[in-house]
Motif scaffolding. Sequence first.
Motif, PDB file in Angstrom:
ATOM      1  N   PRO A   8      44.246  39.488  33.344  1.00  0.00           N
ATOM      2  CA  PRO A   8      45.454  38.954  34.001  1.00  0.00           C
ATOM      3  C   PRO A   8      46.392  40.060  34.501  1.00  0.00           C
ATOM      4  O   PRO A   8      46.940  39.958  35.600  1.00  0.00           O
ATOM      5  CB  PRO A   8      46.137  38.124  32.912  1.00  0.00           C
ATOM      6  N   PHE A   9      46.567  41.119  33.703  1.00  0.00           N
ATOM      7  CA  PHE A   9      47.419  42.231  34.121  1.00  0.00           C
ATOM      8  C   PHE A   9      46.849  42.891  35.366  1.00  0.00           C
ATOM      9  O   PHE A   9      47.570  43.159  36.327  1.00  0.00           O
ATOM     10  CB  PHE A   9      47.558  43.250  32.986  1.00  0.00           C
ATOM     11  N   PHE A  10      45.551  43.165  35.351  1.00  0.00           N
ATOM     12  CA  PHE A  10      44.906  43.813  36.492  1.00  0.00           C
ATOM     13  C   PHE A  10      45.019  42.950  37.742  1.00  0.00           C
ATOM     14  O   PHE A  10      45.349  43.451  38.819  1.00  0.00           O
ATOM     15  CB  PHE A  10      43.436  44.111  36.187  1.00  0.00           C
ATOM     16  N   GLU A  11      44.742  41.651  37.612  1.00  0.00           N
ATOM     17  CA  GLU A  11      44.800  40.761  38.774  1.00  0.00           C
ATOM     18  C   GLU A  11      46.210  40.686  39.348  1.00  0.00           C
ATOM     19  O   GLU A  11      46.397  40.689  40.571  1.00  0.00           O
ATOM     20  CB  GLU A  11      44.290  39.375  38.405  1.00  0.00           C
ATOM     21  N   ALA A  12      47.221  40.641  38.480  1.00  0.00           N
ATOM     22  CA  ALA A  12      48.606  40.596  38.954  1.00  0.00           C
ATOM     23  C   ALA A  12      48.965  41.901  39.673  1.00  0.00           C
ATOM     24  O   ALA A  12      49.591  41.877  40.744  1.00  0.00           O
ATOM     25  CB  ALA A  12      49.555  40.356  37.783  1.00  0.00           C
ATOM     26  N   LEU A  13      48.558  43.023  39.100  1.00  0.00           N
ATOM     27  CA  LEU A  13      48.834  44.313  39.731  1.00  0.00           C
ATOM     28  C   LEU A  13      48.081  44.446  41.052  1.00  0.00           C
ATOM     29  O   LEU A  13      48.617  44.955  42.033  1.00  0.00           O
ATOM     30  CB  LEU A  13      48.453  45.455  38.781  1.00  0.00           C
ATOM     31  N   TYR A  14      46.880  43.953  41.093  1.00  0.00           N
ATOM     32  CA  TYR A  14      46.073  43.956  42.312  1.00  0.00           C
ATOM     33  C   TYR A  14      46.796  43.170  43.410  1.00  0.00           C
ATOM     34  O   TYR A  14      46.933  43.645  44.547  1.00  0.00           O
ATOM     35  CB  TYR A  14      44.704  43.339  42.012  1.00  0.00           C
ATOM     36  N   GLU A  15      47.273  41.976  43.072  1.00  0.00           N
ATOM     37  CA  GLU A  15      47.987  41.143  44.047  1.00  0.00           C
ATOM     38  C   GLU A  15      49.270  41.822  44.531  1.00  0.00           C
ATOM     39  O   GLU A  15      49.610  41.767  45.705  1.00  0.00           O
ATOM     40  CB  GLU A  15      48.326  39.776  43.437  1.00  0.00           C
ATOM     41  N   GLN A  16      49.982  42.483  43.618  1.00  0.00           N
ATOM     42  CA  GLN A  16      51.250  43.126  43.969  1.00  0.00           C
ATOM     43  C   GLN A  16      51.063  44.351  44.852  1.00  0.00           C
ATOM     44  O   GLN A  16      51.923  44.661  45.671  1.00  0.00           O
ATOM     45  CB  GLN A  16      51.998  43.562  42.705  1.00  0.00           C
ATOM     46  N   THR A  17      49.978  45.060  44.672  1.00  0.00           N
ATOM     47  CA  THR A  17      49.818  46.355  45.337  1.00  0.00           C
ATOM     48  C   THR A  17      48.788  46.370  46.462  1.00  0.00           C
ATOM     49  O   THR A  17      48.733  47.345  47.215  1.00  0.00           O
ATOM     50  CB  THR A  17      49.419  47.433  44.313  1.00  0.00           C
ATOM     51  N   TYR A  18      47.989  45.340  46.600  1.00  0.00           N
ATOM     52  CA  TYR A  18      46.877  45.372  47.549  1.00  0.00           C
ATOM     53  C   TYR A  18      47.351  45.634  48.978  1.00  0.00           C
ATOM     54  O   TYR A  18      46.851  46.531  49.660  1.00  0.00           O
ATOM     55  CB  TYR A  18      46.068  44.075  47.489  1.00  0.00           C
ATOM     56  N   ILE A  42      39.533  52.761  44.561  1.00  0.00           N
ATOM     57  CA  ILE A  42      40.869  52.867  43.959  1.00  0.00           C
ATOM     58  C   ILE A  42      41.022  51.853  42.837  1.00  0.00           C
ATOM     59  O   ILE A  42      41.436  52.188  41.721  1.00  0.00           O
ATOM     60  CB  ILE A  42      41.960  52.664  45.027  1.00  0.00           C
ATOM     61  N   TYR A  43      40.688  50.606  43.115  1.00  0.00           N
ATOM     62  CA  TYR A  43      40.893  49.566  42.103  1.00  0.00           C
ATOM     63  C   TYR A  43      39.856  49.635  40.986  1.00  0.00           C
ATOM     64  O   TYR A  43      40.142  49.260  39.855  1.00  0.00           O
ATOM     65  CB  TYR A  43      40.978  48.184  42.753  1.00  0.00           C
ATOM     66  N   ALA A  44      38.679  50.155  41.285  1.00  0.00           N
ATOM     67  CA  ALA A  44      37.701  50.376  40.211  1.00  0.00           C
ATOM     68  C   ALA A  44      38.198  51.471  39.268  1.00  0.00           C
ATOM     69  O   ALA A  44      38.102  51.346  38.035  1.00  0.00           O
ATOM     70  CB  ALA A  44      36.345  50.748  40.802  1.00  0.00           C
ATOM     71  N   GLU A  45      38.768  52.540  39.846  1.00  0.00           N
ATOM     72  CA  GLU A  45      39.308  53.610  39.012  1.00  0.00           C
ATOM     73  C   GLU A  45      40.499  53.111  38.192  1.00  0.00           C
ATOM     74  O   GLU A  45      40.637  53.444  37.016  1.00  0.00           O
ATOM     75  CB  GLU A  45      39.731  54.792  39.893  1.00  0.00           C
ATOM     76  N   LEU A  46      41.343  52.291  38.805  1.00  0.00           N
ATOM     77  CA  LEU A  46      42.479  51.703  38.086  1.00  0.00           C
ATOM     78  C   LEU A  46      41.982  50.877  36.906  1.00  0.00           C
ATOM     79  O   LEU A  46      42.506  50.980  35.796  1.00  0.00           O
ATOM     80  CB  LEU A  46      43.308  50.833  39.033  1.00  0.00           C
ATOM     81  N   TYR A  47      40.959  50.074  37.117  1.00  0.00           N
ATOM     82  CA  TYR A  47      40.430  49.223  36.058  1.00  0.00           C
ATOM     83  C   TYR A  47      39.874  50.062  34.906  1.00  0.00           C
ATOM     84  O   TYR A  47      40.097  49.757  33.739  1.00  0.00           O
ATOM     85  CB  TYR A  47      39.350  48.293  36.619  1.00  0.00           C
ATOM     86  N   VAL A  48      39.178  51.131  35.240  1.00  0.00           N
ATOM     87  CA  VAL A  48      38.633  52.016  34.207  1.00  0.00           C
ATOM     88  C   VAL A  48      39.758  52.661  33.397  1.00  0.00           C
ATOM     89  O   VAL A  48      39.697  52.727  32.170  1.00  0.00           O
ATOM     90  CB  VAL A  48      37.710  53.087  34.834  1.00  0.00           C
ATOM     91  N   VAL A  49      40.801  53.126  34.083  1.00  0.00           N
ATOM     92  CA  VAL A  49      41.943  53.722  33.384  1.00  0.00           C
ATOM     93  C   VAL A  49      42.580  52.693  32.446  1.00  0.00           C
ATOM     94  O   VAL A  49      42.898  52.993  31.293  1.00  0.00           O
ATOM     95  CB  VAL A  49      42.983  54.275  34.387  1.00  0.00           C
ATOM     96  N   LEU A  50      42.750  51.475  32.933  1.00  0.00           N
ATOM     97  CA  LEU A  50      43.344  50.430  32.103  1.00  0.00           C
ATOM     98  C   LEU A  50      42.461  50.089  30.910  1.00  0.00           C
ATOM     99  O   LEU A  50      42.965  49.840  29.809  1.00  0.00           O
ATOM    100  CB  LEU A  50      43.623  49.178  32.940  1.00  0.00           C
TER     101      LEU A  50
END
Length: 189
Positions: A8-18, A42-50
């Motif tokens: 949920p956090f990732f999806e919300a951040l994805y929607e906010q920043t896409y 970018i978003y794959a790297e973000l997901y890995v970091v998270l």
Amino acid sequence: MSAQGLTPFFEALYEQTYNDTLLYLTRRCSDPAQLPDLMQEIYAELYVVLLQKGTGYLRDPKAFVRHLAKSRLRQYYTLRSRLAALLPLQKDDDDGQCYDTPELAECALNEPLPERLVEDRLLAAQLAEALKACPADVQKIFICHFQLDMTLPATARALGMKESTVKTKIYRTLAKLRKLYAKDGADDE
């Protein structure tokens, strides 16, 4: 952190920043065909970091996504120019037909980029300066443990300290350094 709790956090951040991220890349990328790949990276790297660090790692999630976009774009253009200058990405076979050589590109992708090496050297110099301001015992601990690759018990024995004291001094100093030198939008662990 589990992937289920992170989604949920990732999806919300994805929607906010896409949209902002796509606009940023669109303005700077000369080849629009590369935009989907860059966005995915970018978003794959973000997901890995998270996954590795958790959501608390990000002090400012939007700034961190922007940092990832800048970094990915810089890597893309540096790699693109290096590959164009150094490696033919296609070869002619005996019949005169061109074919791709992805193993050459993959080999080049695994090498550290010059910008990354320069950034690492600058950060190392900054860290060395920050450590010079620390007390002498902390400097000695860092030299033994990180430069001489001594274990914590061996460091404690060599310096005549308790192992718990060595651990405490290392971890407190590392926490201070992380706070001082955190990447854009990243918080210490």
